[in-house]
Design a protein around this motif. Sequence first.
Motif, mmCIF file in Angstrom:
data_model
loop_
_atom_site.group_PDB
_atom_site.id
_atom_site.type_symbol
_atom_site.label_atom_id
_atom_site.label_comp_id
_atom_site.label_asym_id
_atom_site.label_seq_id
_atom_site.Cartn_x
_atom_site.Cartn_y
_atom_site.Cartn_z
ATOM 1 N N GLY A 130 -79.905 -6.150 66.349
ATOM 2 C CA GLY A 130 -80.239 -6.401 67.748
ATOM 3 C C GLY A 130 -81.671 -6.872 67.884
ATOM 4 N N PRO A 131 -81.989 -7.575 68.973
ATOM 5 C CA PRO A 131 -83.353 -8.044 69.195
ATOM 6 C C PRO A 131 -84.278 -6.905 69.611
ATOM 7 C CG PRO A 131 -81.979 -8.549 71.090
ATOM 8 C CD PRO A 131 -81.066 -7.972 70.049
ATOM 9 N N SER A 132 -85.559 -7.181 69.637
ATOM 10 C CA SER A 132 -86.526 -6.191 70.111
ATOM 11 C C SER A 132 -86.193 -5.795 71.542
ATOM 12 C CB SER A 132 -87.943 -6.765 70.057
ATOM 13 O OG SER A 132 -88.313 -7.056 68.731
ATOM 14 N N GLY A 133 -86.271 -4.497 71.827
ATOM 15 C CA GLY A 133 -85.986 -4.009 73.158
ATOM 16 C C GLY A 133 -84.513 -3.816 73.461
ATOM 17 N N SER A 134 -83.659 -3.972 72.450
ATOM 18 C CA SER A 134 -82.212 -3.859 72.673
ATOM 19 C C SER A 134 -81.730 -2.419 72.714
ATOM 20 C CB SER A 134 -81.452 -4.616 71.579
ATOM 21 O OG SER A 134 -81.717 -4.036 70.302
ATOM 22 N N GLY A 135 -82.548 -1.490 72.185
ATOM 23 C CA GLY A 135 -82.149 -0.090 72.137
ATOM 24 C C GLY A 135 -81.799 0.396 70.749
ATOM 25 N N LYS A 136 -81.890 -0.478 69.741
ATOM 26 C CA LYS A 136 -81.460 -0.081 68.393
ATOM 27 C C LYS A 136 -82.374 0.976 67.782
ATOM 28 C CE LYS A 136 -83.620 -4.000 65.928
ATOM 29 N NZ LYS A 136 -84.419 -4.481 67.073
ATOM 30 N N SER A 137 -83.677 0.934 68.068
ATOM 31 C CA SER A 137 -84.580 1.961 67.526
ATOM 32 C C SER A 137 -84.339 3.315 68.196
ATOM 33 C CB SER A 137 -86.036 1.536 67.705
ATOM 34 O OG SER A 137 -86.326 0.425 66.872
ATOM 35 N N THR A 138 -84.036 3.292 69.490
ATOM 36 C CA THR A 138 -83.674 4.533 70.179
ATOM 37 C C THR A 138 -82.401 5.115 69.586
ATOM 38 O OG1 THR A 138 -84.703 3.790 72.236
ATOM 39 C CG2 THR A 138 -83.070 5.549 72.406
ATOM 40 N N LEU A 139 -81.458 4.245 69.292
ATOM 41 C CA LEU A 139 -80.214 4.693 68.658
ATOM 42 C C LEU A 139 -80.493 5.304 67.293
ATOM 43 C CD1 LEU A 139 -77.151 4.890 68.579
ATOM 44 C CD2 LEU A 139 -77.076 2.495 67.829
ATOM 45 N N MET A 140 -81.372 4.671 66.518
ATOM 46 C CA MET A 140 -81.723 5.222 65.214
ATOM 47 C C MET A 140 -82.377 6.591 65.353
ATOM 48 S SD MET A 140 -84.466 4.231 62.295
ATOM 49 C CE MET A 140 -85.557 5.389 63.099
ATOM 50 N N ASN A 141 -83.245 6.747 66.360
ATOM 51 C CA ASN A 141 -83.908 8.035 66.564
ATOM 52 C C ASN A 141 -82.908 9.137 66.892
ATOM 53 O OD1 ASN A 141 -86.447 6.984 66.067
ATOM 54 N ND2 ASN A 141 -86.917 6.634 68.227
ATOM 55 N N ILE A 142 -81.869 8.792 67.626
ATOM 56 C CA ILE A 142 -80.832 9.784 67.932
ATOM 57 C C ILE A 142 -80.022 10.115 66.680
ATOM 58 C CG2 ILE A 142 -78.663 10.127 69.188
ATOM 59 C CD1 ILE A 142 -79.972 8.682 71.557
ATOM 60 N N ILE A 143 -79.626 9.091 65.929
ATOM 61 C CA ILE A 143 -78.885 9.326 64.688
ATOM 62 C C ILE A 143 -79.718 10.162 63.718
ATOM 63 C CG2 ILE A 143 -77.863 8.231 62.649
ATOM 64 C CD1 ILE A 143 -77.161 5.843 64.449
ATOM 65 N N GLY A 144 -81.033 9.905 63.687
ATOM 66 C CA GLY A 144 -81.921 10.611 62.775
ATOM 67 C C GLY A 144 -82.413 11.952 63.280
ATOM 68 N N CYS A 145 -81.875 12.397 64.413
ATOM 69 C CA CYS A 145 -82.251 13.696 65.001
ATOM 70 C C CYS A 145 -83.729 13.764 65.368
ATOM 71 C CB CYS A 145 -81.890 14.843 64.055
ATOM 72 S SG CYS A 145 -80.122 14.975 63.695
ATOM 73 N N LEU A 146 -84.326 12.607 65.668
ATOM 74 C CA LEU A 146 -85.697 12.561 66.162
ATOM 75 C C LEU A 146 -85.722 12.603 67.686
ATOM 76 C CD1 LEU A 146 -87.081 9.762 63.823
ATOM 77 C CD2 LEU A 146 -87.606 12.203 63.672
ATOM 78 N N ASP A 147 -84.559 12.367 68.296
ATOM 79 C CA ASP A 147 -84.427 12.381 69.744
ATOM 80 C C ASP A 147 -83.012 12.843 70.067
ATOM 81 O OD1 ASP A 147 -85.018 12.088 72.395
ATOM 82 O OD2 ASP A 147 -85.410 9.931 72.314
ATOM 83 N N ILE A 148 -82.805 13.276 71.296
ATOM 84 C CA ILE A 148 -81.470 13.715 71.708
ATOM 85 C C ILE A 148 -81.027 12.885 72.908
ATOM 86 C CG2 ILE A 148 -81.687 16.074 70.820
ATOM 87 C CD1 ILE A 148 -82.369 16.974 73.645
ATOM 88 N N PRO A 149 -79.713 12.651 73.054
ATOM 89 C CA PRO A 149 -79.231 11.846 74.181
ATOM 90 C C PRO A 149 -79.264 12.621 75.491
ATOM 91 C CG PRO A 149 -77.386 12.670 72.885
ATOM 92 C CD PRO A 149 -78.633 13.072 72.148
ATOM 93 N N ASP A 150 -79.238 11.883 76.595
ATOM 94 C CA ASP A 150 -79.134 12.519 77.912
ATOM 95 C C ASP A 150 -77.741 13.101 78.108
ATOM 96 O OD1 ASP A 150 -81.708 11.695 78.468
ATOM 97 O OD2 ASP A 150 -81.060 9.837 79.428
ATOM 98 N N SER A 151 -76.748 12.397 77.603
ATOM 99 C CA SER A 151 -75.373 12.882 77.698
ATOM 100 C C SER A 151 -74.560 12.268 76.573
ATOM 101 C CB SER A 151 -74.760 12.523 79.054
ATOM 102 O OG SER A 151 -74.710 11.116 79.224
ATOM 103 N N GLY A 152 -73.380 12.823 76.352
ATOM 104 C CA GLY A 152 -72.545 12.383 75.246
ATOM 105 C C GLY A 152 -72.633 13.357 74.085
#
Length: 225
Positions: free
Chosen positions: A38-60
């Motif tokens: 994905g391009p910059s700003g697409s959300g892929k790094s946020t997704l990686m942070n969730i997969i890597g347990c560096l961040d948690i989702p709001d829901s789901g």
Amino acid sequence: MIKLKHIYKSYSLGDEQVAVLHDINLHVKPKEFVSILGPSGSGKSTLMNIIGCLDIPDSGDYILDGEYVDSCTENELSEIRGKKIGFIFQQFNLLSELTAYENVEMPLLYHKLSPSERRERVERTLTQVGLIDRMKHRPTQLSGGQQQRVAIARVLAAEPSIILADEPTGNLDSSSGAEIMEILKELHKAGNTIILITHDKNIADQAQRKVYVHDGILTESEERT
């Protein structure tokens, strides 16, 4: 191994809530090599942070090895990261005052390993990435590609079940980048689960399977062999 179900994530920007991920659904099987493109700003790094347990989702729901990660405490998330997940970053994140050997050994100091066990792991993984003859060199004495290989050896020494690579070739020339991709493909052949984040289609195409993230929405592509 990894199941993301209806993941949403947003961040506060002043008084405004900015949506980053929208209804993300992703399943990664054990020993699979998946690229997230994905391009910059697409959300892929946020997704990686969730997969890597560096961040948690709001829901789901995020289910890792049968465990619902989004309900874990910070200490439990830290333990999961330490035991199951290895990170390879675009910035190599090596300690400049330490040798290649010492950089690889550093995370192992927090494991219950004897000095001989640490030495065996460090030497084995530096050999695996072709840098055993550079183990006494500091980062400033190594090329960019060699520094990234040290960073990969550091991950491998901890023996994680999942490797997350965030733009691992982004700071490298094409030749060094090709070497890193060959190492990742060899790790996949050896049975490692690898998730690669990139904006480069040519890099993403080298994975077993490719998914796209655009404006926070994930789209699957057909599986490749």
